[in-house]
Scaffold this motif. Structure first.
Motif, PDB file in Angstrom:
ATOM      1  N   GLY A 124       0.911  -1.233   0.544  1.00  0.00           N
ATOM      2  CA  GLY A 124       0.233   0.345  -0.551  1.00  0.00           C
ATOM      3  C   GLY A 124       0.659   1.272   0.606  1.00  0.00           C
ATOM      4  O   GLY A 124       0.542   2.214  -0.319  1.00  0.00           O
ATOM      5  N   ALA A 125       2.619   1.469  -0.163  1.00  0.00           N
ATOM      6  CA  ALA A 125       2.649   2.372  -0.405  1.00  0.00           C
ATOM      7  C   ALA A 125       2.614   3.532  -1.465  1.00  0.00           C
ATOM      8  O   ALA A 125       2.753   2.600  -2.813  1.00  0.00           O
ATOM      9  N   PRO A 126       2.874   4.541  -1.619  1.00  0.00           N
ATOM     10  CA  PRO A 126       2.773   5.104  -2.442  1.00  0.00           C
ATOM     11  C   PRO A 126       4.412   4.849  -3.486  1.00  0.00           C
ATOM     12  O   PRO A 126       4.770   4.529  -3.275  1.00  0.00           O
ATOM     13  N   LEU A 127       4.195   5.506  -5.097  1.00  0.00           N
ATOM     14  CA  LEU A 127       4.831   5.470  -4.817  1.00  0.00           C
ATOM     15  C   LEU A 127       6.372   5.709  -5.557  1.00  0.00           C
ATOM     16  O   LEU A 127       6.265   7.015  -4.401  1.00  0.00           O
ATOM     17  N   GLY A 128       7.343   4.252  -5.391  1.00  0.00           N
ATOM     18  CA  GLY A 128       9.040   4.978  -4.911  1.00  0.00           C
ATOM     19  C   GLY A 128       9.053   5.548  -5.678  1.00  0.00           C
ATOM     20  O   GLY A 128       9.311   4.979  -7.121  1.00  0.00           O
ATOM     21  N   VAL A 129      10.329   6.996  -6.104  1.00  0.00           N
ATOM     22  CA  VAL A 129      10.633   7.652  -7.262  1.00  0.00           C
ATOM     23  C   VAL A 129      12.051   7.773  -6.495  1.00  0.00           C
ATOM     24  O   VAL A 129      12.943   8.236  -5.650  1.00  0.00           O
ATOM     25  N   VAL A 130      12.815   7.383  -6.845  1.00  0.00           N
ATOM     26  CA  VAL A 130      14.379   7.339  -7.140  1.00  0.00           C
ATOM     27  C   VAL A 130      15.280   8.039  -8.611  1.00  0.00           C
ATOM     28  O   VAL A 130      14.533   8.054  -9.238  1.00  0.00           O
ATOM     29  N   LEU A 131      15.167   9.425  -7.747  1.00  0.00           N
ATOM     30  CA  LEU A 131      15.541  10.302  -9.201  1.00  0.00           C
ATOM     31  C   LEU A 131      16.795  10.925  -9.452  1.00  0.00           C
ATOM     32  O   LEU A 131      17.926  10.436  -9.443  1.00  0.00           O
ATOM     33  N   LEU A 132      16.406  11.298 -11.146  1.00  0.00           N
ATOM     34  CA  LEU A 132      17.401  10.582 -12.266  1.00  0.00           C
ATOM     35  C   LEU A 132      17.712  11.725 -12.713  1.00  0.00           C
ATOM     36  O   LEU A 132      16.616  12.309 -13.240  1.00  0.00           O
ATOM     37  N   MET A 133      18.785  12.557 -13.033  1.00  0.00           N
ATOM     38  CA  MET A 133      18.970  13.449 -14.127  1.00  0.00           C
ATOM     39  C   MET A 133      19.265  12.962 -15.398  1.00  0.00           C
ATOM     40  O   MET A 133      20.272  12.275 -15.463  1.00  0.00           O
ATOM     41  N   GLU A 134      18.457  13.281 -16.316  1.00  0.00           N
ATOM     42  CA  GLU A 134      18.392  13.316 -18.081  1.00  0.00           C
ATOM     43  C   GLU A 134      19.016  14.425 -18.573  1.00  0.00           C
ATOM     44  O   GLU A 134      18.664  15.316 -18.692  1.00  0.00           O
TER      45      GLU A 134
END
Length: 323
Positions: free
Chosen positions: A108-118
């Protein structure tokens, strides 16, 4: 029909960039489509849509459009968008492998986001890198087209002096190199400097020529470093010469890229990097992908014993081990 639900991890989604176009990604997809400010393409991604698909984690980009100027300002605005989504409970930013493991274990956790600089132009110079690491950036692709750091897509060239210094600083701070978009000369020079490396969204050059895709030698190098390669759902990256005036490409054609990589380096190094809504909509996605929750349809093209890995477990393994 879609296959049974699998844990999905997507190696590349331009979420904050899409929000910057005026899209409210907190809406249900059908509602967004009714009021979409982007008239040139049909949206496929919202945060509720990702949840409906079973997406647990993604690499969310900070992407500075070269045509829009002031790359740092753009990236800071996108960083603030991720912070606002997190404050509202839509996402959870993930910074370490332990955080990823705990997140995946939490139903039930929200979307996990790993930050990526493009594209690394938002970084003023290598001394600026600690600021972005403190902000949560864990993966950087130095190029998009040409940047002041590297040659890139349709812009051949090696790392610049600043690029060599940046990749060295990334290695020292534990920031992973995203090889997607790097020109061959920049790619090989960067790997000599020894950073961790993945390719968040890159199909096979053996099937689609051009320096935007990975050569077989590049794919082998990514895998040899323990990395994963994400498959892109853009028609012109799936079939050479395809354009939107033609019938949409088939999922079997995308699977051919997966099979080619698997023959080179094994299925354990193949994942998703859909890039859906990354400057293209439903019209340029494969036939059968009408919205993001259709992504699992692609997995029917993957050998049954490897579906869970390609869906998300290969990325999850990498993230928990190396992030």
């Amino acid at each position: 029909m879609n296959p049974p639900a699998l844990l999905l991890v997507d190696g590349h989604l331009d979420l904050a960039w899409g929000a910057g176009l005026g899209r409210d990604l907190t809406l249900e997809l059908d509602t967004l489509r009714e009021r979409d400010p982007v008239a040139t393409e049909t949206a496929t991604v919202t945060l509720p849509e990702l949840r409906a698909a079973g997406t647990r984690v993604c690499f969310g980009t900070l992407f500075a459009d070269p045509a829009a100027g002031d790359a740092r300002r753009q990236a800071l605005a996108q960083l603030e968008q991720y912070r606002r989504w997190e404050d509202a409970g839509w996402i959870r930013r993930l910074r370490t492998g332990a955080e990823v493991a705990a997140h995946l274990a939490a139903p039930g956790a929200p979307l996990g986001v790993v930050l990526l600089m493009e594209g690394a132009d938002p970084i003023r110079d290598p001394d600026d890198l600690p600021f972005w690491v403190a902000a949560g950036v864990r993966v950087i692709g130095p190029a998009w087209g040409r940047t002041r750091y590297a040659g890139g897509t349709n812009a051949p060239g090696p790392l610049t002096e600043a690029g060599r210094a940046l990749v060295t600083a990334m290695r020292e701070l534990g920031v992973t190199l995203d090889a997607s978009h790097l020109d061959d000369a920049s790619f090989w020079e960067a790997l000599e400097l020894g950073p961790r490396v993945i390719a968040t969204h890159a199909n096979s050059r053996a099937l689609v020529p051009g320096n935007r895709q990975l050569s077989d030698e590049m794919a082998r190098a990514v895998a040899a470093a323990g990395g994963v390669i994400g498959l892109v759902f853009l028609g012109s990256f799936i079939r050479s010469g395809w354009n939107v005036a033609q019938p949409r490409v088939g999922l079997a054609e995308l699977a051919a890229h997966a099979q080619h990589y698997a023959a080179l380096v094994g299925w354990a190094h193949v994942g998703l990097g859909t890039d859906l809504d990354g400057g293209f909509g439903r019209e340029k996605a494969p036939a059968g992908i009408e919205r993001y929750r259709d992504v699992p349809r692609f997995l029917t093209q993957v050998p049954k014993e490897h579906r869970a890995g390609v869906a998300g477990l290969n990325w999850a393994r990498w993230l928990t081990r190396y992030l």
